[in-house]
Design a protein around this motif. Structure first.
Motif, short mmCIF file in Angstrom:
data_model
loop_
_atom_site.label_atom_id
_atom_site.label_comp_id
_atom_site.label_asym_id
_atom_site.label_seq_id
_atom_site.Cartn_x
_atom_site.Cartn_y
_atom_site.Cartn_z
N ARG A 64 0.84 -1.21 0.00
CA ARG A 64 0.00 0.00 0.00
C ARG A 64 0.87 1.25 0.00
NH1 ARG A 64 -3.39 -1.45 3.78
NH2 ARG A 64 -2.13 -0.61 5.46
N ALA A 65 1.94 1.24 0.79
CA ALA A 65 2.86 2.39 0.85
C ALA A 65 3.53 2.63 -0.49
CB ALA A 65 3.92 2.16 1.94
N ALA A 66 3.74 1.55 -1.27
CA ALA A 66 4.35 1.69 -2.59
C ALA A 66 3.32 2.05 -3.66
CB ALA A 66 5.06 0.38 -2.96
N GLY A 67 2.05 2.13 -3.27
CA GLY A 67 1.01 2.50 -4.22
C GLY A 67 0.55 1.37 -5.13
N LEU A 68 0.81 0.13 -4.72
CA LEU A 68 0.46 -1.01 -5.57
C LEU A 68 -0.89 -1.62 -5.25
CD1 LEU A 68 3.99 -2.67 -5.64
CD2 LEU A 68 2.87 -1.40 -7.48
N VAL A 69 -1.38 -1.43 -4.03
CA VAL A 69 -2.69 -1.96 -3.65
C VAL A 69 -3.52 -0.86 -3.00
CG1 VAL A 69 -1.88 -4.34 -3.35
CG2 VAL A 69 -1.98 -2.82 -1.38
N VAL A 70 -4.82 -1.04 -3.08
CA VAL A 70 -5.77 -0.16 -2.40
C VAL A 70 -6.72 -1.06 -1.62
CG1 VAL A 70 -5.61 1.74 -4.04
CG2 VAL A 70 -7.28 -0.06 -4.42
N SER A 71 -7.38 -0.49 -0.63
CA SER A 71 -8.26 -1.29 0.21
C SER A 71 -9.61 -0.61 0.36
CB SER A 71 -7.63 -1.49 1.59
OG SER A 71 -7.47 -0.25 2.23
N ARG A 72 -10.57 -1.43 0.78
CA ARG A 72 -11.88 -0.92 1.14
C ARG A 72 -12.36 -1.71 2.35
NH1 ARG A 72 -16.25 -4.07 0.00
NH2 ARG A 72 -15.82 -5.84 -1.36
N ARG A 73 -13.14 -1.07 3.18
CA ARG A 73 -13.65 -1.72 4.39
C ARG A 73 -15.10 -2.11 4.17
NH1 ARG A 73 -12.21 -2.06 9.63
NH2 ARG A 73 -10.44 -0.69 9.34
N GLU A 74 -15.43 -3.31 4.61
CA GLU A 74 -16.81 -3.79 4.60
C GLU A 74 -17.06 -4.38 5.98
OE1 GLU A 74 -18.91 -7.36 2.34
OE2 GLU A 74 -18.35 -5.72 0.98
N GLY A 75 -17.70 -3.60 6.83
CA GLY A 75 -17.88 -4.04 8.21
C GLY A 75 -16.55 -4.09 8.92
N THR A 76 -16.21 -5.27 9.43
CA THR A 76 -14.93 -5.43 10.12
C THR A 76 -13.83 -5.98 9.21
OG1 THR A 76 -15.54 -7.64 10.86
CG2 THR A 76 -16.04 -5.80 12.35
N ARG A 77 -14.20 -6.31 7.98
CA ARG A 77 -13.23 -6.89 7.05
C ARG A 77 -12.68 -5.82 6.11
NH1 ARG A 77 -15.55 -12.17 4.40
NH2 ARG A 77 -13.36 -12.54 4.04
N ILE A 78 -11.41 -5.99 5.76
CA ILE A 78 -10.77 -5.10 4.80
C ILE A 78 -10.41 -5.92 3.57
CG2 ILE A 78 -8.81 -3.57 4.35
CD1 ILE A 78 -8.73 -2.99 7.33
N PHE A 79 -10.84 -5.43 2.42
CA PHE A 79 -10.57 -6.10 1.15
C PHE A 79 -9.54 -5.31 0.37
CE2 PHE A 79 -14.67 -7.61 2.46
CZ PHE A 79 -14.68 -8.94 2.05
N TYR A 80 -8.65 -6.04 -0.29
CA TYR A 80 -7.57 -5.43 -1.06
C TYR A 80 -7.71 -5.79 -2.53
CZ TYR A 80 -5.28 -4.31 3.30
OH TYR A 80 -5.00 -3.79 4.53
#
Length: 139
Positions: A64-80
Motif C-alpha cells: 500500500r505504501a508503494a502504491g500497488l494496492v488499495v483497500s476498502r472496508r466492509e464491516g470489520t473486514r478489509i478487502f484489497y
C-alpha cells in the motif's frame, strides 16, 4: 564509490526503486499476483500464500505504501485489490525478465512464452491450493 543517489536524482527513479523493492519478496509477489485476479480479504490472501494473517498484513502495508494496492472496508473486514492494470503489467514484466536468456544468447523465447510460464507457475500453485490461475484473455 558512493552508493547513495546524487542529490539531483530524478524523484521518479526513487519511486520506481521503491516499487521494485516492494515487489522483491516472494510472498508479496504472490499476494499481488492473487490480487490481479480479484479482490481478497487478508485472511483469504494468507490462506492462498500459506502465511500468517499478521505477516500478510505487514506485506500489504508495504504494498500500500508503494502504491500497488488499495483497500476498502466492509464491516470489520478489509478487502484489497491492485491499484490498477499497471500492477499486472509490472508482474508480467518481472516474469518475462526472469525467463530472459543470458546476455549474448542467440535463441530468445518470445515474451508471451515467458508470461505463459508464469501462468503455469501460478497454475501449479493453484494445484497445491495456494493460488488461483487467471483465465487467459479471450478464453
Amino acid at each position: 564509490m558512493d552508493a547513495q543517489a546524487p542529490p539531483d536524482a530524478d524523484p521518479r527513479f526513487e519511486q520506481a526503486v521503491a516499487v521494485l523493492k516492494a515487489v522483491a519478496d516472494t510472498t508479496r509477489f504472490q499476494v499481488l499476483w492473487a490480487l490481479t485476479q480479484r479482490e481478497h480479504a487478508v485472511g483469504q490472501l494468507a490462506e492462498l500464500v500459506g502465511a500468517h494473517v499478521a505477516a500478510v498484513s505487514q506485506h500489504l502495508a508495504r504494498l500500500r505504501a508503494a502504491g500497488l494496492v488499495v483497500s476498502r472496508r466492509e464491516g470489520t473486514r478489509i478487502f484489497y485489490r491492485v491499484a490498477g492494470d499497471h500492477v499486472r503489467t509490472l508482474l508480467e514484466g518481472a516474469v518475462v525478465a526472469s525467463q530472459a536468456p543470458p546476455a549474448g544468447a542467440t535463441d530468445q523465447a518470445p515474451a508471451t512464452a515467458a508470461v505463459a510460464a508464469g501462468e503455469a507457475a501460478v497454475a501449479r500453485g493453484a494445484a497445491r491450493g495456494r493460488l488461483r490461475a487467471r483465465p487467459a484473455p479471450g478464453a
